[in-house]
Scaffold this motif. Structure first.
Motif, PDB file in Angstrom:
ATOM      1  N   UNK A  55       0.882  -1.171  -0.088  1.00 37.44           N
ATOM      2  CA  UNK A  55       0.066  -0.066  -0.068  1.00 37.44           C
ATOM      3  C   UNK A  55       0.921   1.168  -0.048  1.00 37.44           C
ATOM      4  N   UNK A  56       2.065   1.232   0.547  1.00 42.65           N
ATOM      5  CA  UNK A  56       2.847   2.561   0.551  1.00 42.65           C
ATOM      6  C   UNK A  56       3.887   2.360  -0.557  1.00 42.65           C
ATOM      7  N   UNK A  57       3.676   1.737  -1.494  1.00 44.60           N
ATOM      8  CA  UNK A  57       4.593   1.767  -2.691  1.00 44.60           C
ATOM      9  C   UNK A  57       4.898   3.103  -3.127  1.00 44.60           C
ATOM     10  N   UNK A  58       6.100   3.635  -3.080  1.00 44.40           N
ATOM     11  CA  UNK A  58       6.405   4.956  -3.539  1.00 44.40           C
ATOM     12  C   UNK A  58       6.449   5.266  -5.000  1.00 44.40           C
ATOM     13  N   UNK A  59       6.297   4.322  -5.850  1.00 39.94           N
ATOM     14  CA  UNK A  59       6.493   4.416  -7.138  1.00 39.94           C
ATOM     15  C   UNK A  59       5.212   4.962  -7.859  1.00 39.94           C
ATOM     16  N   UNK A  60       5.193   5.944  -8.815  1.00 45.73           N
ATOM     17  CA  UNK A  60       4.145   6.248  -9.629  1.00 45.73           C
ATOM     18  C   UNK A  60       3.553   5.580 -10.362  1.00 45.73           C
ATOM     19  N   UNK A  61       2.093   5.627 -10.449  1.00 43.56           N
ATOM     20  CA  UNK A  61       1.297   4.590 -11.305  1.00 43.56           C
ATOM     21  C   UNK A  61       0.441   5.489 -12.135  1.00 43.56           C
ATOM     22  N   UNK A  62      -0.007   4.886 -13.262  1.00 42.36           N
ATOM     23  CA  UNK A  62      -0.882   5.427 -14.296  1.00 42.36           C
ATOM     24  C   UNK A  62      -2.131   4.828 -14.494  1.00 42.36           C
ATOM     25  N   UNK A  63      -3.259   5.500 -14.454  1.00 44.95           N
ATOM     26  CA  UNK A  63      -4.515   4.960 -14.857  1.00 44.95           C
ATOM     27  C   UNK A  63      -4.941   4.985 -16.339  1.00 44.95           C
ATOM     28  N   UNK A  64      -5.116   4.052 -16.910  1.00 36.70           N
ATOM     29  CA  UNK A  64      -5.383   3.985 -18.301  1.00 36.70           C
ATOM     30  C   UNK A  64      -7.026   3.478 -18.488  1.00 36.70           C
ATOM     31  N   UNK A  65      -7.416   3.985 -19.828  1.00 36.91           N
ATOM     32  CA  UNK A  65      -8.646   3.181 -20.340  1.00 36.91           C
ATOM     33  C   UNK A  65      -8.247   2.869 -21.630  1.00 36.91           C
ATOM     34  N   UNK A  66      -8.633   1.642 -21.829  1.00 40.00           N
ATOM     35  CA  UNK A  66      -8.177   0.654 -23.129  1.00 40.00           C
ATOM     36  C   UNK A  66      -9.450   0.364 -23.943  1.00 40.00           C
ATOM     37  N   UNK A  67      -9.306   0.267 -25.195  1.00 34.04           N
ATOM     38  CA  UNK A  67     -10.407   0.034 -26.139  1.00 34.04           C
ATOM     39  C   UNK A  67      -9.880  -1.315 -26.930  1.00 34.04           C
TER      40      UNK A  67
END
Length: 232
Positions: A28-40
């Motif tokens: 839960x405390x992962x310091x790395x950045x993440x991205x939210x995506x929308x995929x078709x």
């Protein structure tokens, strides 16, 4: 012609490190950045998901996403909350059965129509800012990325059949015309274009085979069966 034969590999396949799997949520405390995506993946088939920013678009290509756009970036838990928000508020799934993705690739609309559908969802998602959107998640601009050319889709015609399993001594011989996610699209003399899901190859060794051997593994019409779906 590419030709491949199969034999059982006695070596045990190593498991996935679940502690570092995005789906596991164990750090839960992962310091790395993440991205939210929308995929078709096809008409009416859009999903939301997250991936580590350092991976770029690799996860989208692994899933066979024909078009995608980033939606936002931030810490893991903010990305996860955004994913949940879109599922509950907009009814967007976080997974789509792979058989449906495979069938949709047989008849894709044009690039403009593909981008338009995912843009509509992006705008609906962006409108949720202020209504549960995590403050820690930075919204990213809509920039559709189309993988149809990268995958080689559309140039060789639709697939007709799909391999459902491998057998000892079985052969798959054909010309590789497209590759999307785990699927290889092979043009064969007898069966037309046949899809081989490379997840089936786990636990097998690949050995040379006679190019004239064609297909001697179980196949069914596209959409009638295939490999059990995973996390995609």
């Amino acid at each position: 012609m590419s030709r491949v034969g199969f034999r059982r590999n006695a070596q045990e396949v190593s498991g996935v490190d679940r502690a570092h799997s995005v789906a596991a949520d164990t750090i839960a405390d992962d310091p790395r950045p993440y991205r939210v995506y929308l995929a078709w993946f096809g008409p009416g088939m859009v999903k939301v998901g997250i991936t580590g920013e350092a991976r770029g678009a690799a996860r989208l290509r692994e899933q066979g996403a024909v078009v995608f756009s980033w939606l936002g970036r931030g810490p893991l838990m903010a990305a996860r909350r955004t994913e949940e928000l879109l599922r509950s508020a907009l009814g967007v799934p976080d997974r789509i059965p792979y058989a449906r993705k495979r069938a949709a690739r047989a008849e894709l609309p044009g690039a403009a129509e593909r981008a338009a559908e995912i843009e509509t969802l992006y705008r609906r998602a962006a409108a949720l800012e202020g209504a549960g959107w995590p403050e820690a998640l930075e919204r990213l601009p809509f920039e559709p990325v189309d993988h149809a050319g990268v995958f080689g889709l559309g140039g060789a015609g639709p697939a007709a059949r799909v391999v459902t399993g491998l057998v000892a001594g079985g052969v798959v011989a054909g010309r590789l015309v497209a590759a999307a996610g785990p699927d290889l699209h092979l043009e064969t003399a007898a069966e037309g274009i046949v899809v081989l899901d490379t997840r089936l190859v786990t636990g097998w060794d690949l050995v040379g085979a006679d190019a004239r051997a064609g297909i001697s593994v179980p196949v069914v019409a596209l959409g009638a069966g295939g490999v059990q779906d995973g996390l995609f």
